[in-house]
Design a protein around this motif. Structure first.
Motif, short mmCIF file in Angstrom:
data_model
loop_
_atom_site.label_atom_id
_atom_site.label_comp_id
_atom_site.label_asym_id
_atom_site.label_seq_id
_atom_site.Cartn_x
_atom_site.Cartn_y
_atom_site.Cartn_z
N GLY A 103 34.87 34.37 38.03
CA GLY A 103 35.06 34.32 36.57
C GLY A 103 36.40 33.80 36.11
O GLY A 103 36.90 34.19 35.04
N THR A 104 37.00 32.89 36.88
CA THR A 104 38.31 32.35 36.51
C THR A 104 38.25 31.55 35.20
O THR A 104 37.29 30.83 34.96
N PHE A 105 39.28 31.68 34.37
CA PHE A 105 39.43 30.77 33.23
C PHE A 105 40.13 29.53 33.79
O PHE A 105 41.37 29.48 33.86
N ILE A 106 39.36 28.52 34.17
CA ILE A 106 39.93 27.44 34.99
C ILE A 106 40.93 26.56 34.26
O ILE A 106 41.83 26.01 34.87
N ALA A 107 40.79 26.44 32.94
CA ALA A 107 41.71 25.55 32.21
C ALA A 107 42.99 26.28 31.80
O ALA A 107 43.95 25.65 31.37
N LEU A 108 43.01 27.59 31.93
CA LEU A 108 44.21 28.34 31.57
C LEU A 108 45.11 28.48 32.80
O LEU A 108 44.64 28.36 33.93
N GLU B 183 48.27 33.00 32.05
CA GLU B 183 47.39 33.19 30.90
C GLU B 183 46.13 33.94 31.29
O GLU B 183 45.62 34.77 30.53
N CYS C 259 44.86 37.36 29.61
CA CYS C 259 43.50 37.57 29.09
C CYS C 259 42.96 38.92 29.55
O CYS C 259 42.26 39.60 28.81
N GLY C 260 43.31 39.28 30.79
CA GLY C 260 42.85 40.57 31.31
C GLY C 260 43.37 41.73 30.49
O GLY C 260 42.75 42.79 30.42
N GLN D 151 47.39 25.49 36.54
CA GLN D 151 46.03 25.64 36.04
C GLN D 151 45.20 26.42 37.06
O GLN D 151 45.16 26.06 38.23
N GLY E 146 42.18 26.71 37.73
CA GLY E 146 41.10 26.00 38.42
C GLY E 146 41.57 25.30 39.68
O GLY E 146 40.76 24.96 40.56
N THR E 147 42.88 25.08 39.78
CA THR E 147 43.40 24.39 40.97
C THR E 147 43.75 25.36 42.10
O THR E 147 44.16 24.94 43.17
N ARG F 135 43.45 40.26 37.46
CA ARG F 135 43.07 40.22 36.04
C ARG F 135 42.37 41.51 35.63
O ARG F 135 42.63 42.06 34.57
#
Ligand code: ATP
Ligand code: MG
Lengths: 237, 291
Positions: free
Chosen positions: A88-93, A97, A101-102, A133, A135-136, A149
């Motif tokens: 459930g990663t926020f890949i663009a954050l 960040e 969010c957590g 990022q 996602g990387t 998180r």
């Protein structure tokens, strides 16, 4: 004192396809419960149903509150953090960040900042990547991020769906010692799904064995571990 | 040389408007992954509200915040009443709803204010600066759009609500698990997009005049900007909007066959070229995802 999480007759389905057929489950206050079972048994589905992510029926009482019909975000706000299958990663954050969010349900910037430092202390790899990022990140790093998180929520209960997935053995044992610390020092209850049954049973006090959507065996971890036939047939060690 | 500078300045000024429209489009696109065709009509309606308030004798400095607030609430209302309940419906359902919205808002404006083309007073007065090089209206447009863009940037970058909105747009499931109210964030996004659109409408109205179809071409340029910059990248969409404004003006002036009549097809041409050769847009981020 009632249990932290009390689940009775939980059923769930994807569309018309019923996956869970009336499951009973408990997590004691400050306790750790392991949910074990073969691939496709319905472990992930159970956690999803508890969080109101899929259609379900039955009673779910958390900390004295009936959450069976609550929306997912309200369940999180009551203090249940879910480390989902697939991370459930926020890949663009960025990594940081993601951590913030957590903590979205919390107030108080200072204590949130402290907890970010705590997460970096526990997972130094995340600190090195804090501005990157998300996602990387590698798969294992994203798994650490998912656990970190969830911890940011300062939950009363954690639902952990294969937290060791994709992690190197040394990281896995670090992760479990962190979970143990959180459980023992902060009294955070945990419902943990693991392929590595031996590992989960080391942490857990109670265990439930699920097969095709039904609870087959439940009991204290010592009972289950000492039962040779269960071990051989279902736990594979 | 002077003509060139003039055209550049006026390209940047109208480009700012396109940038605002492009940004509203991208904000909503990120939240629901659909292009809102009715974005321009929403902005047009807001501009009419501003005009009406001015007619009633309210001063500009009250009219602007009031219009922005009304538009913000209107955007939220549209999301809550029409878009939210649609949920994960198919692309076509969304398209039908957007076309419906477009038609309803357009006819509502025509019904209330009819089709007469009206002048819209410039909030910045009539004069010009630097020996007619740049009009006050243009200075105002550039300054206000830059201010709006900077505020939005700061909001999304540095505030918790901004972060929650980005998280909700990117991964609704994870956002819900973190306790973020995804529906509310989408509504906020619509409200903000409507508010930005209303500013764009009020800024451009003194130039294109006020009438129910005033935003049609502006929206098309906005789309061109958004596509050029990349629908996945708000900053790219803003840059794309400015670029479209400049290209439009320079081409209209220096390419004789284009003139002022053929400016609009340029927008269309840009959209097609970009979609064919670089579908993610010039600045479209390829978001890395490991599986
Ligand atoms: N989104 C879905 N739609 C339809 N069926 C699904 C979906 N997700 C899971 N299932 C079905 O539900 C059953 C239980 O799946 P679930 O993911 O809960 O298993 P699991 O115990 O977590 O397995 P694993 O150990 O492989 O993660 C499986 O038969 C699966 O095919
Ligand atoms: Mg699973």
């Amino acid at each position: 004192m009632t249990a932290l999480l009390n689940v009775t007759k939980l059923s769930a389905s994807y569309g018309d396809f019923r996956v869970l057929h009336g499951i009973d489950l408990t997590v004691e206050r400050g306790g750790v419960t392991a949910l074990l079972g073969a691939n496709g048994a319905g472990k992930t589905t159970t956690l999803r149903a508890l969080c109101g992510m899929i259609k379900h029926s039955g009673d779910v009482v958390f900390d004295g509150v009936d959450i069976a019909r609550c929306a997912t975000e309200d369940i999180a706000r009551l203090g249940i953090a879910h480390v989902p299958e697939g991370r459930g990663t926020f890949i663009a954050l960025t990594v940081e960040e993601n951590l913030r969010c957590g903590a979205m349900t919390r107030k108080g910037r200072a204590s949130i900042d402290d907890d970010i430092e705590r997460a970096y202390h526990w997972f130094p790899r995340l600190k090195e990547r804090c501005g990157q990022q998300a996602g990387t990140l590698s798969g294992g790093e994203q798994q650490m991020l998912a656990v970190a998180r969830a911890l940011m929520l300062r939950p009363k209960l954690m639902l952990l769906d294969e937290p060791s997935f994709g992690l190197a053995p040394i990281i896995v044992s670090e992760l479990f010692s962190i979970l143990r610390k959180v459980n023992e020092q902060e009294g955070v209850g945990m419902l943990i799904v693991e392929q590595n049954a031996a590992l989960a049973l080391e942490l857990a006090r109670q265990a439930f064995l699920i097969e095709t959507g039904r609870i087959l065996i439940s009991g204290s971890v010592t009972e289950i571990r000492d039962n040779e036939s269960i071990r051989a047939a279902y736990l594979g060690y | 040389m002077e003509l060139l500078i003039q055209q550049l300045v006026s390209g940047v000024a109208t480009g700012g408007i396109y940038a605002c429209m492009a940004l509203s489009i991208v904000m909503i696109y990120q939240a629901i992954h659909h292009l809102n065709f009715a974005q321009g009509e929403m902005a047009m309606f807001s501009t009419f509200i501003a005009w009406q308030l001015l007619q009633w004798g309210l001063p500009y400095w009250i009219v602007i915040p009031l219009t922005v607030a009304i538009s913000f609430s209107g955007g939220i209302a549209i999301e809550r009443i029409v878009i939210g309940p649609l949920g994960e419906a198919a692309v076509l359902s969304h398209a039908v709803v957007f076309i419906g919205l477009y038609a309803v808002i357009n006819s509502l404006a025509s019904f209330i204010w009819d089709f007469t083309t009206r002048p819209f007073p410039s909030p910045f007065g009539a004069g010009s600066q630097f020996g007619n090089l740049i009009s006050n209206q243009q200075i105002g447009m550039i300054a206000v759009t830059l201010l709006v863009l900077a505020l939005l940037y700061a909001f999304f970058r540095y505030t918790r609500v901004g972060l929650a909105m980005r998280a909700a747009a990117e991964n609704p499931t994870s956002a819900r698990l973190a306790g973020i109210r995804v529906g509310l964030m989408a509504a906020l996004g619509w409200g903000m997009a409507a508010a930005v659109g209303s500013i764009a409408g009020v800024l451009i109205a003194p130039i294109v005049f006020l009438e129910p179809n005033m935003m049609l071409s502006i929206l098309l340029y906005g789309f061109a900007g958004a596509v050029l910059g990349g629908l996945s990248n708000p900053a790219g969409a803003v840059a794309g909007g400015f670029a479209v404004g400049v290209i439009e003006n320079l081409a209209g002036t220096y390419v004789p066959v284009i003139g002022s009549e053929l400016k609009l097809p340029i927008a269309l041409l840009l959209i097609v070229i970009v979609l064919v050769f670089r579908p993610t847009g010039l600045f479209g981020r390829t978001i890395v995802q490991r599986v």
